[in-house]
Write a protein that holds these residues in place. Structure first.
Motif, PDB file in Angstrom:
ATOM      1  N   HIS A  11       0.849  -1.190   0.000  1.00  0.00           N
ATOM      2  CA  HIS A  11       0.000   0.000   0.000  1.00  0.00           C
ATOM      3  C   HIS A  11       0.883   1.237   0.000  1.00  0.00           C
ATOM      4  O   HIS A  11       1.799   1.352   0.811  1.00  0.00           O
ATOM      5  CB  HIS A  11      -0.923   0.013   1.226  1.00  0.00           C
ATOM      6  N   PHE A  13       0.966   5.695  -0.447  1.00  0.00           N
ATOM      7  CA  PHE A  13       0.198   6.933  -0.403  1.00  0.00           C
ATOM      8  C   PHE A  13       1.163   8.106  -0.506  1.00  0.00           C
ATOM      9  O   PHE A  13       2.229   8.102   0.106  1.00  0.00           O
ATOM     10  CB  PHE A  13      -0.598   7.045   0.898  1.00  0.00           C
ATOM     11  N   TRP A  15       1.139  12.584  -0.589  1.00  0.00           N
ATOM     12  CA  TRP A  15       0.392  13.819  -0.381  1.00  0.00           C
ATOM     13  C   TRP A  15       1.385  14.971  -0.452  1.00  0.00           C
ATOM     14  O   TRP A  15       2.548  14.823  -0.070  1.00  0.00           O
ATOM     15  CB  TRP A  15      -0.273  13.777   0.983  1.00  0.00           C
ATOM     16  N   PRO A 101      -3.016  -1.773   6.157  1.00  0.00           N
ATOM     17  CA  PRO A 101      -3.591  -0.588   5.506  1.00  0.00           C
ATOM     18  C   PRO A 101      -4.309   0.345   6.484  1.00  0.00           C
ATOM     19  O   PRO A 101      -4.292   1.560   6.312  1.00  0.00           O
ATOM     20  CB  PRO A 101      -4.552  -1.164   4.470  1.00  0.00           C
ATOM     21  N   LEU A 102      -4.933  -0.194   7.518  1.00  0.00           N
ATOM     22  CA  LEU A 102      -5.627   0.657   8.485  1.00  0.00           C
ATOM     23  C   LEU A 102      -4.635   1.504   9.281  1.00  0.00           C
ATOM     24  O   LEU A 102      -4.870   2.692   9.514  1.00  0.00           O
ATOM     25  CB  LEU A 102      -6.496  -0.184   9.431  1.00  0.00           C
ATOM     26  N   CYS A 105      -3.631   4.419   7.202  1.00  0.00           N
ATOM     27  CA  CYS A 105      -4.664   5.469   7.172  1.00  0.00           C
ATOM     28  C   CYS A 105      -4.659   6.305   8.438  1.00  0.00           C
ATOM     29  O   CYS A 105      -4.781   7.530   8.382  1.00  0.00           O
ATOM     30  CB  CYS A 105      -6.041   4.843   6.958  1.00  0.00           C
ATOM     31  N   LYS A 106      -4.518   5.665   9.581  1.00  0.00           N
ATOM     32  CA  LYS A 106      -4.483   6.400  10.849  1.00  0.00           C
ATOM     33  C   LYS A 106      -3.268   7.328  10.917  1.00  0.00           C
ATOM     34  O   LYS A 106      -3.385   8.495  11.296  1.00  0.00           O
ATOM     35  CB  LYS A 106      -4.433   5.419  12.025  1.00  0.00           C
ATOM     36  N   ARG A 108      -1.523   8.475   8.403  1.00  0.00           N
ATOM     37  CA  ARG A 108      -1.670   9.505   7.371  1.00  0.00           C
ATOM     38  C   ARG A 108      -2.457  10.693   7.906  1.00  0.00           C
ATOM     39  O   ARG A 108      -2.047  11.838   7.769  1.00  0.00           O
ATOM     40  CB  ARG A 108      -2.357   8.907   6.143  1.00  0.00           C
ATOM     41  N   SER A 109      -3.580  10.422   8.542  1.00  0.00           N
ATOM     42  CA  SER A 109      -4.404  11.498   9.100  1.00  0.00           C
ATOM     43  C   SER A 109      -3.658  12.295  10.160  1.00  0.00           C
ATOM     44  O   SER A 109      -3.720  13.528  10.185  1.00  0.00           O
ATOM     45  CB  SER A 109      -5.687  10.915   9.709  1.00  0.00           C
TER      46      SER A 109
END
Length: 175
Positions: A11, A13, A15, A101-102, A105-106, A108-109
């Motif tokens: 995964h 990501f 930004w 993946p979870l 996401c955590k 990343r935020s």
């Protein structure tokens, strides 16, 4: 080292927070404070007192730090944050194993919130745009930032609000 090639990562990501005009940039104090906040909150602060007191314990996190960036790994998620050499953008690259993946996401935020908070605290007058980076472009470091496809978050949000089935982005970031 940081961001070594590994087939285990599944995964990705990316930004970017970019100054809206060519004559704006992030001040050095912003860079210093941002990197120190990230080090504190995402690497050292995660160490429990029992880990710190155990002389033979090996932490499950690693951290690399350089003049305009930081990379750390924790439980199958690797995160890299750097400010561009010309101080016009903040780049976030993340990757995780198949089973995490979870966690990605955590994290990343939390990291994006820290970047935006530091920006508001130290560069409130700097106008910025946010972009999502094509995941395939961040799978290897360093990406060729002059050819990276970027998707404007405001265009994505506008597409969702207006019920568009897709958002087309035609331009690339040029440094």
């Amino acid at each position: 080292g940081c961001w070594l090639s590994s087939a285990r990562y599944k995964h990705f990501f990316g930004w970017m927070l970019n100054c809206s005009t060519d004559r704006q940039f992030f001040i050095p104090r912003f860079t210093h404070v941002l990197l120190l906040r990230l080090v504190y909150h995402h690497t050292s602060a995660a160490v429990t007192s029992s880990e710190a007191m155990e002389p033979t314990s090996h932490f499950k996190r690693n951290c690399w730090f350089w003049k305009n960036g930081l990379c750390w790994a924790d439980d199958g998620v690797e995160c890299l944050v750097e400010v561009s050499e010309d101080s016009s953008s903040v780049r976030l690259m993340m990757r995780s194993y198949e089973e995490n993946p979870l966690q990605l996401c955590k994290l990343r935020s939390a990291v994006i919130a820290k970047v935006l908070s530091a920006k508001q605290d130290y560069c409130p007058a700097v106008k910025t745009d946010e972009f999502v980076v094509m995941p395939s472009a961040v799978s290897q470091y360093p990406p060729q930032w002059n050819n990276v496809p970027l998707f404007s978050i405001s265009a994505i949000a506008d597409g969702v609000v207006n019920g568009k089935l897709y958002v087309t982005v035609h331009d690339y970031y040029s440094m």
